[in-house]
Every structure is written in structure tokens, then in C-alpha cells.
Design an enzyme around this catalytic site. Structure first.
Site, short mmCIF file in Angstrom:
data_model
loop_
_atom_site.label_atom_id
_atom_site.label_comp_id
_atom_site.label_asym_id
_atom_site.label_seq_id
_atom_site.Cartn_x
_atom_site.Cartn_y
_atom_site.Cartn_z
N ARG A 1 94.33 25.82 74.16
CA ARG A 1 95.67 25.11 74.61
C ARG A 1 96.69 25.91 73.94
O ARG A 1 97.72 26.17 74.47
CB ARG A 1 95.74 23.53 74.52
CG ARG A 1 95.14 22.75 75.59
CD ARG A 1 94.99 21.41 75.06
NE ARG A 1 95.86 20.52 74.80
CZ ARG A 1 96.15 19.48 73.81
NH1 ARG A 1 94.96 19.29 73.23
NH2 ARG A 1 97.13 19.15 73.84
N ARG B 1 93.71 13.32 65.87
CA ARG B 1 94.10 12.59 66.83
C ARG B 1 93.35 11.72 67.48
O ARG B 1 92.18 11.95 68.12
CB ARG B 1 95.20 13.30 67.68
CG ARG B 1 95.73 12.66 68.81
CD ARG B 1 97.02 13.35 69.40
NE ARG B 1 96.63 14.38 70.10
CZ ARG B 1 97.44 15.19 70.75
NH1 ARG B 1 98.77 15.08 70.48
NH2 ARG B 1 97.23 16.16 71.60
N ARG C 1 107.23 23.38 80.67
CA ARG C 1 106.18 24.16 79.50
C ARG C 1 106.26 25.54 79.79
O ARG C 1 105.42 26.30 79.33
CB ARG C 1 104.72 23.71 79.80
CG ARG C 1 104.51 22.60 78.69
CD ARG C 1 102.86 22.24 79.28
NE ARG C 1 102.15 21.57 78.03
CZ ARG C 1 101.91 20.54 77.86
NH1 ARG C 1 102.90 19.43 78.15
NH2 ARG C 1 101.31 19.91 76.69
N ARG D 1 90.76 12.66 72.65
CA ARG D 1 91.07 13.15 74.09
C ARG D 1 90.14 14.30 74.19
O ARG D 1 89.95 15.12 73.31
CB ARG D 1 92.57 13.67 73.95
CG ARG D 1 93.51 12.54 74.34
CD ARG D 1 94.89 13.12 74.18
NE ARG D 1 95.26 14.26 74.91
CZ ARG D 1 96.68 15.03 74.55
NH1 ARG D 1 97.52 14.27 74.32
NH2 ARG D 1 96.72 16.06 75.20
P1 AMP Z 1 99.91 16.63 76.41
O1 AMP Z 1 99.88 15.44 76.39
O2 AMP Z 1 101.39 16.90 76.62
O3 AMP Z 1 99.31 17.61 75.38
O4 AMP Z 1 99.46 17.20 77.89
C1 AMP Z 1 97.98 17.06 77.94
C2 AMP Z 1 97.58 17.92 79.25
O5 AMP Z 1 98.40 17.52 80.65
C3 AMP Z 1 98.00 19.35 79.16
O6 AMP Z 1 97.05 20.02 78.42
C4 AMP Z 1 97.99 19.96 80.54
O7 AMP Z 1 96.79 19.73 81.23
C5 AMP Z 1 98.77 18.45 81.35
N1 AMP Z 1 100.28 18.72 81.28
C6 AMP Z 1 101.08 17.99 80.73
N2 AMP Z 1 102.27 18.52 80.76
C7 AMP Z 1 102.32 19.17 81.79
C8 AMP Z 1 103.19 20.24 82.35
N3 AMP Z 1 104.55 20.32 82.03
N4 AMP Z 1 102.64 21.28 83.18
C9 AMP Z 1 101.52 21.51 83.40
N5 AMP Z 1 100.50 20.63 82.87
C10 AMP Z 1 100.88 19.67 82.05
#
Ligand code: AMP
Length: 217
Positions: free
Chosen positions: A168, A124, A90, A157
Site C-alpha cells: 500500500r 493498529r 488518492r 485489518r
Molecule cells: P484507508 O482506510 O483510507 O486506508 O482505505 C482502505 C482501503 O480502501 C484502501 O487500501 C483502498 O483499497 C480503499 N480505498 C479507500 N479510499 C480509496 C480511494 N479514494 N480510492 C480507491 N480506493 C480507496
């Protein structure tokens, strides 16, 4: 392009849905850091407890935690076979850490506008029990707010609440992911796919971009 693929895009771009479909199609594992972290939070492991507060605030989980989880998962599934990575890397620091674990064959950016991000994420839902995700507009469950897979109640969520979504997008995506996108582009690894359209249409665009469009599933 080969089979070690990274999917990039703003929250709500459809990364998770498309990554699952693409992984099935390419017959490689789908590795989603968000799913792995949410499972750790549900199970209240040490890692889950450390990650939870960052996730609830819509912030990135600390580097070392996420790299550890990805490294372990790539070892578990035998990453040499190929993979679709969803939600990792990310930022450029994470991409560097990934480069020390494995090469990748390409990165796909699923591109959608900010207003569409907000609209999609407010619809979602996720199953509180098994973690399967739905979208009340584009991918609803068969019966109202109940998981098709396990019958549990769906919920929103905590990081899909409107103020957290905006944060975000602005912090994580603009500040962290965009420079990473530029760096993959400079290295000739990036393909941009228009994410505006129904699920099937976007999958088709991704498969075409990967040169997989002619083969049947
Ligand atoms: P997502 O389901 O990909 O939207 O991820 C949900 C949350 O998990 C994000 O808002 C971050 O807090 C954490 N997260 C997921 N992937 C990462 C990553 N590669 N680096 C840091 N935090 C992450």
C-alpha cells in the site's frame, strides 16, 4: 484557508484520527472513503462486494465506485457547508473528479517516514462490529483488545498485515498520491504538517496551519 479540507498522507500517518478531530473542531462532516467502503463490505452491499477483493489486496478500489460513494456522501451531508475528506482523493484522476463536484480550500499533507508507517500500522486494530479504530501503542482501548464503544473484540485489518502495508505504501502512496501532492502544491493549496509526534501535538500543528490555532475547542 476555508473549511473544505482534504487530508493527505501515507497509510498510518494518522489521517483518520486527525480528520475526526479536525472535523469536530471545524464543525463539519468527516468523510472517509475507507470507512465508507469498510461499512459497505460489512453490510455486503453490491458496492461492498465489488470493493472487497481490491481492499484485501491493498489495491485501490475502481475509480467509478469510489467517486460514486463520495458524490453520494457529499450530497447527503450537504458538502457546501464544508468537510474534511480523508482518503479521497488518492490520485490525480480522483482529484479531477472531485473538482467536478466541488472546489476545495486546502490540502494538508501529514508527513511521516516509511519505517514509522510500518511500525504504526502493525499496532493498529479495528472493531469488527462498529469500525472504530485504535492503536495499541498510541491510542489503546481501556481493556485489552476490546472496543470501548461497543464491547466487541478488536481485530487487525486484513490490509494492515506487513506485506500488504508495504505494498500500500509503495504502490498507492508513492505512485498515486505523490503526484497529487505535487499538483496541489503547484496550485498553492498544499500545507505540509510534520506527523511525527503525539496526537494532540499533530492536531495543534494542523490547526495552526489552518489559522485556527488561537480558538478554543
Ligand atoms: P484507508 O482506510 O483510507 O486506508 O482505505 C482502505 C482501503 O480502501 C484502501 O487500501 C483502498 O483499497 C480503499 N480505498 C479507500 N479510499 C480509496 C480511494 N479514494 N480510492 C480507491 N480506493 C480507496
Amino acid at each position: 484557508m476555508g473549511r473544505r479540507i482534504v487530508l493527505l498522507g501515507p497509510p498510518g500517518a494518522g489521517k483518520g484520527t486527525q480528520a475526526r478531530r479536525l472535523a469536530r473542531r471545524l464543525d463539519v462532516p468527516h468523510i472517509a472513503t475507507g470507512d465508507l467502503l469498510r461499512a459497505a463490505v460489512r453490510e455486503q452491499t453490491e458496492l461492498g462486494r465489488r470493493a472487497q477483493a481490491h481492499m484485501d489486496r491493498g489495491e485501490l478500489v475502481p475509480h467509478d465506485l469510489v467517486v460514486a460513494i463520495i458524490r453520494a456522501q457529499l450530497e447527503k451531508v450537504d458538502g457546501k457547508r464544508g468537510f474534511v475528506l480523508d482518503g479521497f482523493p488518492r490520485n490525480k484522476r480522483q482529484a479531477h473528479a472531485l473538482g467536478e463536484i466541488t472546489d476545495i480550500d486546502g490540502a494538508i499533507l501529514i508527513d511521516i517516514p516509511r519505517e514509522e508507517v510500518i511500525r504504526r500500522l502493525s499496532a493498529r486494530r479495528i472493531c469488527a462490529n462498529c469500525g472504530r479504530t485504535y492503536n495499541l501503542i498510541s491510542d489503546p482501548p481501556q481493556s485489552d483488545e476490546i472496543c470501548d464503544a461497543c464491547g466487541s473484540r478488536l481485530k487487525q485489518r486484513s490490509d494492515d498485515k506487513p506485506q500488504v502495508v508495504a505494498k500500500r505504501y509503495d504502490l498507492q502512496y508513492n505512485v498515486e498520491v505523490k503526484p497529487l501532492v505535487d499538483s496541489y502544491r503547484e496550485r498553492g493549496l498544499l500545507v505540509v504538517v510534520d506527523g511525527d509526534g503525539d496526537i494532540e501535538t499533530v492536531t495543534r500543528r494542523i490547526l495552526d496551519a489552518l489559522g485556527e490555532g488561537g480558538r478554543t475547542a
